[in-house]
Each structure stands twice: as C-alpha cells, then as structure tokens.
Design an enzyme around this catalytic site. Structure first.
Site, PDB file in Angstrom:
ATOM      1  N   LYS A  73      -9.000   8.133   0.339  1.00 46.47           N
ATOM      2  CA  LYS A  73      -8.718   7.076  -0.645  1.00 46.47           C
ATOM      3  C   LYS A  73      -7.815   5.999  -0.015  1.00 46.47           C
ATOM      4  O   LYS A  73      -6.613   6.181   0.139  1.00 46.47           O
ATOM      5  CB  LYS A  73      -8.023   7.618  -1.899  1.00 46.47           C
ATOM      6  CG  LYS A  73      -8.165   6.592  -3.018  1.00 46.47           C
ATOM      7  CD  LYS A  73      -7.019   6.478  -3.990  1.00 46.47           C
ATOM      8  CE  LYS A  73      -5.804   5.740  -3.591  1.00 46.47           C
ATOM      9  NZ  LYS A  73      -5.893   4.266  -3.568  1.00 46.47           N
ATOM     10  N   GLU A  83       3.857  10.257   5.621  1.00 45.09           N
ATOM     11  CA  GLU A  83       4.460   9.186   6.439  1.00 45.09           C
ATOM     12  C   GLU A  83       4.936   8.136   5.458  1.00 45.09           C
ATOM     13  O   GLU A  83       4.115   7.493   4.796  1.00 45.09           O
ATOM     14  CB  GLU A  83       3.409   8.554   7.357  1.00 45.09           C
ATOM     15  CG  GLU A  83       2.801   9.487   8.360  1.00 45.09           C
ATOM     16  CD  GLU A  83       3.710   9.765   9.525  1.00 45.09           C
ATOM     17  OE1 GLU A  83       4.676   9.010   9.732  1.00 45.09           O
ATOM     18  OE2 GLU A  83       3.464  10.767  10.213  1.00 45.09           O
ATOM     19  N   CYS A  86       5.875  -0.340   8.593  1.00 48.45           N
ATOM     20  CA  CYS A  86       6.843   0.699   8.233  1.00 48.45           C
ATOM     21  C   CYS A  86       7.958   0.805   9.259  1.00 48.45           C
ATOM     22  O   CYS A  86       9.081   1.142   8.924  1.00 48.45           O
ATOM     23  CB  CYS A  86       6.128   2.036   8.067  1.00 48.45           C
ATOM     24  SG  CYS A  86       5.079   2.438   9.467  1.00 48.45           S
ATOM     25  N   GLU A 117      13.791  -0.652   1.873  1.00 48.02           N
ATOM     26  CA  GLU A 117      12.721  -1.308   2.595  1.00 48.02           C
ATOM     27  C   GLU A 117      12.247  -2.528   1.799  1.00 48.02           C
ATOM     28  O   GLU A 117      11.940  -2.426   0.618  1.00 48.02           O
ATOM     29  CB  GLU A 117      11.583  -0.299   2.731  1.00 48.02           C
ATOM     30  CG  GLU A 117      10.459  -0.758   3.589  1.00 48.02           C
ATOM     31  CD  GLU A 117       9.426   0.336   3.752  1.00 48.02           C
ATOM     32  OE1 GLU A 117       9.081   0.963   2.735  1.00 48.02           O
ATOM     33  OE2 GLU A 117       8.992   0.568   4.877  1.00 48.02           O
TER      34      GLU A 117
HETATM   35  P1  NDP Z   1       2.047   3.005  -1.923  1.00 51.58           P
HETATM   36  O1  NDP Z   1       2.932   4.162  -1.822  1.00 51.58           O
HETATM   37  O2  NDP Z   1       2.136   2.140  -3.100  1.00 51.58           O
HETATM   38  O3  NDP Z   1       0.516   3.431  -1.839  1.00 51.58           O
HETATM   39  C1  NDP Z   1      -0.014   4.189  -0.782  1.00 51.58           C
HETATM   40  C2  NDP Z   1      -1.318   4.796  -1.237  1.00 51.58           C
HETATM   41  O4  NDP Z   1      -1.060   5.777  -2.246  1.00 51.58           O
HETATM   42  C3  NDP Z   1      -2.278   3.803  -1.867  1.00 51.58           C
HETATM   43  O5  NDP Z   1      -3.592   4.177  -1.532  1.00 51.58           O
HETATM   44  C4  NDP Z   1      -2.000   3.991  -3.340  1.00 51.58           C
HETATM   45  O6  NDP Z   1      -3.041   3.554  -4.164  1.00 51.58           O
HETATM   46  C5  NDP Z   1      -1.837   5.487  -3.406  1.00 51.58           C
HETATM   47  N1  NDP Z   1      -1.103   5.983  -4.555  1.00 51.58           N
HETATM   48  C6  NDP Z   1      -0.336   5.296  -5.445  1.00 51.58           C
HETATM   49  N2  NDP Z   1       0.207   6.137  -6.353  1.00 51.58           N
HETATM   50  C7  NDP Z   1      -0.217   7.380  -6.036  1.00 51.58           C
HETATM   51  C8  NDP Z   1       0.006   8.673  -6.576  1.00 51.58           C
HETATM   52  N3  NDP Z   1       0.792   8.876  -7.637  1.00 51.58           N
HETATM   53  N4  NDP Z   1      -0.592   9.730  -5.984  1.00 51.58           N
HETATM   54  C9  NDP Z   1      -1.359   9.568  -4.889  1.00 51.58           C
HETATM   55  N5  NDP Z   1      -1.622   8.365  -4.333  1.00 51.58           N
HETATM   56  C10 NDP Z   1      -1.047   7.282  -4.893  1.00 51.58           C
HETATM   57  O7  NDP Z   1       2.267   2.213  -0.566  1.00 51.58           O
HETATM   58  P2  NDP Z   1       1.723   0.805  -0.199  1.00 51.58           P
HETATM   59  O8  NDP Z   1       0.245   0.792  -0.188  1.00 51.58           O
HETATM   60  O9  NDP Z   1       2.467  -0.164  -1.039  1.00 51.58           O
HETATM   61  O10 NDP Z   1       2.193   0.713   1.333  1.00 51.58           O
HETATM   62  C11 NDP Z   1       3.428   0.326   1.692  1.00 51.58           C
HETATM   63  C12 NDP Z   1       4.302   1.520   2.002  1.00 51.58           C
HETATM   64  O11 NDP Z   1       3.712   2.380   2.970  1.00 51.58           O
HETATM   65  C13 NDP Z   1       5.607   1.081   2.614  1.00 51.58           C
HETATM   66  O12 NDP Z   1       6.684   1.684   1.951  1.00 51.58           O
HETATM   67  C14 NDP Z   1       5.536   1.563   4.048  1.00 51.58           C
HETATM   68  O13 NDP Z   1       6.738   1.849   4.641  1.00 51.58           O
HETATM   69  C15 NDP Z   1       4.657   2.746   3.968  1.00 51.58           C
HETATM   70  N6  NDP Z   1       4.004   2.964   5.243  1.00 51.58           N
HETATM   71  C16 NDP Z   1       4.468   3.956   6.059  1.00 51.58           C
HETATM   72  C17 NDP Z   1       3.931   4.158   7.303  1.00 51.58           C
HETATM   73  C18 NDP Z   1       4.419   5.249   8.200  1.00 51.58           C
HETATM   74  O14 NDP Z   1       3.778   5.566   9.178  1.00 51.58           O
HETATM   75  N7  NDP Z   1       5.540   5.876   7.907  1.00 51.58           N
HETATM   76  C19 NDP Z   1       2.837   3.327   7.800  1.00 51.58           C
HETATM   77  C20 NDP Z   1       2.412   2.323   6.870  1.00 51.58           C
HETATM   78  C21 NDP Z   1       2.993   2.172   5.629  1.00 51.58           C
HETATM   79  P3  NDP Z   1      -3.085   2.026  -4.654  1.00 51.58           P
HETATM   80  O15 NDP Z   1      -2.279   1.209  -3.691  1.00 51.58           O
HETATM   81  O16 NDP Z   1      -4.500   1.697  -4.590  1.00 51.58           O
HETATM   82  O17 NDP Z   1      -2.465   2.010  -5.990  1.00 51.58           O
END
Ligand code: NDP
Length: 489
Positions: free
Chosen positions: A175, A249, A283, A384
């Site tokens: 997803k 992550e 990130c 962040e």
């Molecule tokens: P989110 O946490 O909002 O979303 C990540 C994914 O999880 C999306 O596909 C989202 O769906 C989905 N999601 C949302 N709610 C849930 C839930 N309750 N259960 C399961 N899945 C869910 O992150 P962002 O997309 O906003 O990405 C940014 C974040 O990701 C930043 O905080 C960044 O630091 C982190 N990140 C970390 C990395 C690492 O390697 N440590 C690398 C890249 C990013 P949808 O968005 O479609 O609602």
C-alpha cells in the site's frame, strides 16, 4: 497518466468501487494526474487472501533461490528499459527534480540486484549439539507481508521492502501513499512482466484507512512500515493484537555538526544539500545545523546566500534545483512551524515565504528557510518539519556539540564535519543514530543497514539485516537413533 487500476489482486488489475475517490495531484501546479477509488475493507481481504494462497502454494517460496534472484534481475532490467518513463512518473507524483527521480530509479535497480545476489547465499548453519544429534538452523520466509510506504521516496521505499521480501520467498500486499501511487503501480506491472507468479505481490491503493485495515489484518504475518512516527505508533498498536512481526522506519530530526577546522564553503554547500534536498522532505534531512561559535557567522552568511539562490521550479525543467512540497497541507504545516518559531524569538535569516514567481503560484512551493537563535524547546527544533527549514545552533566544545546533537527523541542519521580524524571518530561513536556521515551527507549503499534508534524506528532495512527481517529462523534437531526419553524410567 493514470494507474492501471486501484487494485492488483492475484495477477489482475481491477478498479475499487468504494465511492471514496482519491485524487493524485501534481504538486508543481496542483493539476489532476489521476483519480481512483480507494480500496474497500473487502478488497484488502481479497488481496491478503491472494497473498496467503500464493504463499501456501509454495509457487514462490518453493522455487530455488536462484530463480527468485533471476526474477529480481529481470525486473531490474525492465526498470533500466523504462528509466525515463518511471523517472517522469515519479517527478509528476512527488514534484522532485528529474535528476533526483533518475537517481532514485538507478538506486532501485541497484537494490534489486543487491538482493538478487543475497537471495542465493545459504544462511543455514550447523550447531554442535553433542553426539548422536544433527542440529541445524534454517531460514524460512516470514510469510505474508504488509508493505506500507510514504510519499517522499515512493519507488525507493517500496524497493527496500519488496526486494528483500521477494528474495526471502515471502508474498506481499503493498500500500503506497495515496498521494504518490504511480511508480509503485508501474513496478508491479514490471514484476508481472518479468514473470512473477500471480498473487505473490498484490496492491491496494488507498489512504490511511486502507493502511490501517491492512496492518491489522489477521492474515498478515509481518508489517514493514515507513512513515511518520505518529502513524508508526498506530501501526505498532494495531499489529499487537495478532502479535505480528513489525518493522518501522519513522521520522528524524537529524543533527549536522560543523567544527571550525573545515573549509567553510564546503561545509555550507553540504549543509544546504543536507537540509534542502527534495525540499527537505527527506527522513534523514540534516535539519539541525550545529555549528562551532567561531564559524557561526561565516556559515550563516553562506547559508543565506546559498538558500536565497536555490532555483525552485518544475522538476521536469533541468535548471530546477528544488521542487515544491508534496501538498498544500504539508506547506501549511511548514508555514505554521516557522511562524511558531518566530513567535518564540527565532530570527529569520532566509526564506520564510512562498516564492514570488507567478509561474509557481499554483504549486505547493515554499522558499528554503534558515532560522537562527531558536529556543531549544521550540517545535521547529524538536519536531520533524518535513519541509525546507534549517535551524542553526552553536556550540563551543565537543561535549556540548554531542549533547546538542543527541538532544532529540529521534535517532535516524547525523553528520560531523571536521579535519581532525580522531575527533571525527569520537563524535561519530557518540552520536545516537542509525547512520553517521563523516565529512559527507546523504549517501547510502544497498549493502549497509539503514534505520533508526529511539523514535526513528524499529529494525533495519538494506544490508543482510534487511533480508533477515523477512525470514524466520527454525531450529531443526534430529536424533540419529531414536530411543526412550528416560523421563518415565
Ligand atoms: P504517514 O505516516 O502519514 O503515512 C505513511 C503511510 O502510512 C502512507 O501510505 C499512509 O497512507 C499510511 N497510513 C496512514 N495511517 C495509517 C494507519 N493508521 N495504519 C497504517 N498505515 C497508515 O507518512 P507520510 O506519507 O506523511 O511520510 C512522511 C513521513 O515518513 C515522515 O515523517 C518521514 O520522516 C517518514 N519517512 C521515514 C523514512 C525512514 O526511512 N525512516 C523514509 C521516508 C519517510 P496515506 O498517506 O495514503 O494516508
């Protein structure tokens, strides 16, 4: 441009019919790139069932590892063939520059080939368990995996999960973020074209509701999630009910420490790259610059000149150095955090505004921003931003630099700039994070583990550990000549 369907289940593209329409926008100008219905809970059930049936059939896990490796290599070849097309998709989806998108595609090819190489390495081992016994530990695939990814590096993030999952013999339901599904959908088409058996990898497009249904699903054995820390906590809680293996992550608030014995121009150039690559939506962005007081003014002067000169624009234009933020919401969050910092007494040294260029008016742009004099308890220093905002702090000795760098709940990455090798090693050892760069920022290689400490996550991706995450170990004990246990004698 569109997605071939919002669902790829058991080898077939289908449209979801939830009535909840998700719109994919080009962040450069807000134009509509694609629209599709979010998956329903029933779709998630069907996708998990397909992955489960494929796993139990052994049609993937039962193949010789060399055949799984061949499939990964063929997929890498197809990505090389489609490099320009996929890079363009990624740029339209995320707003990043084509140069960055091409680099992402190249990195994904490298990751697929790296795990193809590791797939064939036998990690089983024999254990000396005494006379009359054969004892060995073997690795088995973990099962059905839920792979959930964010919007900043859609193709890269899914490859860090899918390549090792497939190498290990797992099956999966994927997803991607609702904001950036295009390249993940294309990757699934390439896997199918490369000959991946139906049901081995399935796709459900949708928002957080769909993600939540997937990670809580009792048919899933393992969850690998990349995203924000708040969502990560929800994922960990949801996975607890059925005690799934979970790998997360999460976010970062990464320190970039500059000692005075460096070439200031080089340190400034790299600090700009560390903080403002992909508009800071990384990130591991070096969003906290921690500078020795002796070079603070020179560094800030360089940062201001450099930040003001960054050319914002359309990622497809080769002259563009930075694209927009992903969404209006992400820009509003960034603006709010900058406003909060200024209200708390921070000094705006550069940026802090939307660009004046009328050509960028419809996109989600925000100028690279440098803040000095921030209070340590200000949200912009502690949380962040995931936008182009760099804070600058000062120190006078090494101990203070390390204390400032480690004063965070996160622990993803950090860097130290110094001409003193011994100091570099001391500081690198003292930084509490998963990756430390010495006199560099941002590079990674598929063979080296990536992940965070503290609230930056649980587990590691990449490297041999990134493959081990998708394996279960089994101890097999065989008594060569069976006899009575002796317990009842
Ligand atoms: P989110 O946490 O909002 O979303 C990540 C994914 O999880 C999306 O596909 C989202 O769906 C989905 N999601 C949302 N709610 C849930 C839930 N309750 N259960 C399961 N899945 C869910 O992150 P962002 O997309 O906003 O990405 C940014 C974040 O990701 C930043 O905080 C960044 O630091 C982190 N990140 C970390 C990395 C690492 O390697 N440590 C690398 C890249 C990013 P949808 O968005 O479609 O609602």
């Amino acid at each position: 441009m569109s997605v071939p369907g919002s669902l790829f289940i058991d080898g077939t593209w289908q449209d979801a019919r939830s009535g909840r329409v998700l719109r994919v926008l080009d962040p450069f100008d807000g134009s509509l790139v694609a629209a599709h219905d979010a998956a329903t809970p029933g779709d998630v059930d069907r996708a998990v069932a397909a992955a489960r049936a494929a796993f139990e059939s052994g049609k993937w896990s039962g193949l010789p590892a060399a055949e799984r490796a061949d499939l990964l290599h063929r997929t890498a070849d197809l990505l090389v063939r489609d490099r320009e097309h996929v890079a363009l998709l990624e740029t339209r989806d995320t707003g990043k520059t084509l140069r960055e998108s091409r680099a992402d595609v190249d990195d994904v090819v490298a990751v697929l080939r790296y795990y193809a190489g590791l797939a064939v390495v036998d990690v089983s081992r024999v254990v000396d368990a005494g006379p009359g016994v054969d004892s060995r530990v073997v690795a088995e695939p973990a099962g059905v995996c839920a792979l959930v990814t964010p919007w900043n590096y859609p193709l890269l993030e899914i490859s860090w999960k899918l390549a090792p999952a497939l190498a290990a013999g797992c099956t999966a339901v994927v997803k991607p973020s609702e904001l950036t599904p295009l390249t993940t959908a294309h990757l699934l088409s390439l896997l199918a074209e490369a000959g991946l058996p139906s049901g081995v990898v399935n796709l459900v497009l949708g928002d957080g509701e769909v993600g939540a249904a997937l990670v809580a699903h009792p048919g899933v054995d393992l969850v690998s999630f990349t995203g924000g820390t708040a969502t990560g906590r929800a994922v960990l809680r949801a996975a607890a009910d059925t005690v799934k293996r979970v790998h997360c992550e999460l976010g970062g608030k990464n320190p970039n420490v500059v000692f005075p014995d460096v070439d200031v121009d080089v340190a400034v150039d790299n600090a700009l790259y560390a903080a403002f690559l992909h508009a800071g939506q990384v990130c591991s962005a070096g969003s906290r610059l921690i500078v020795h007081a002796d070079v603070h003014d020179a560094v800030v002067a360089g940062l201001v000149a450099g930040a003001e000169a960054i050319r914002l624009g359309d990622g497809r234009d080769e002259r563009t150095q930075s694209g927009p933020l992903i969404s209006a919401a992400q820009r509003a969050r960034t603006e709010g955090m900058v406003a909060g910092a200024l209200a708390d007494g921070a000094v705006l040294a550069a940026g802090g505004r939307r660009p004046e260029d009328p050509a960028l008016r419809d996109g989600f742009f925000y100028r690279p921003t440098v803040l000095t004099g921030c209070r340590r308890d200000t949200a912009v220093v502690r949380e962040e931003v995931f936008g182009p905002v760099l804070t600058v702090e000062t120190f006078t000795d090494e101990q203070e630099a390390v204390a400032l760098a480690n004063d965070t709940v996160y622990g993803l990455a950090g860097a130290v700039w110094t001409g003193d090798d011994e100091r570099a090693e001391r500081v690198a050892a003292a930084l509490r994070c998963g990756t430390v760069w010495i006199n560099d920022y941002h590079p990674y290689v598929p063979g080296a583990e990536w992940g965070g400490r503290g609230q930056s996550g649980v587990g590691r991706e990449l490297g041999p550990t990134g493959l081990a995450e998708y394996r279960e170990l089994k101890h097999v004990w065989r008594r060569r000549s069976p006899g009575r246990s002796g317990w009842l004698d």
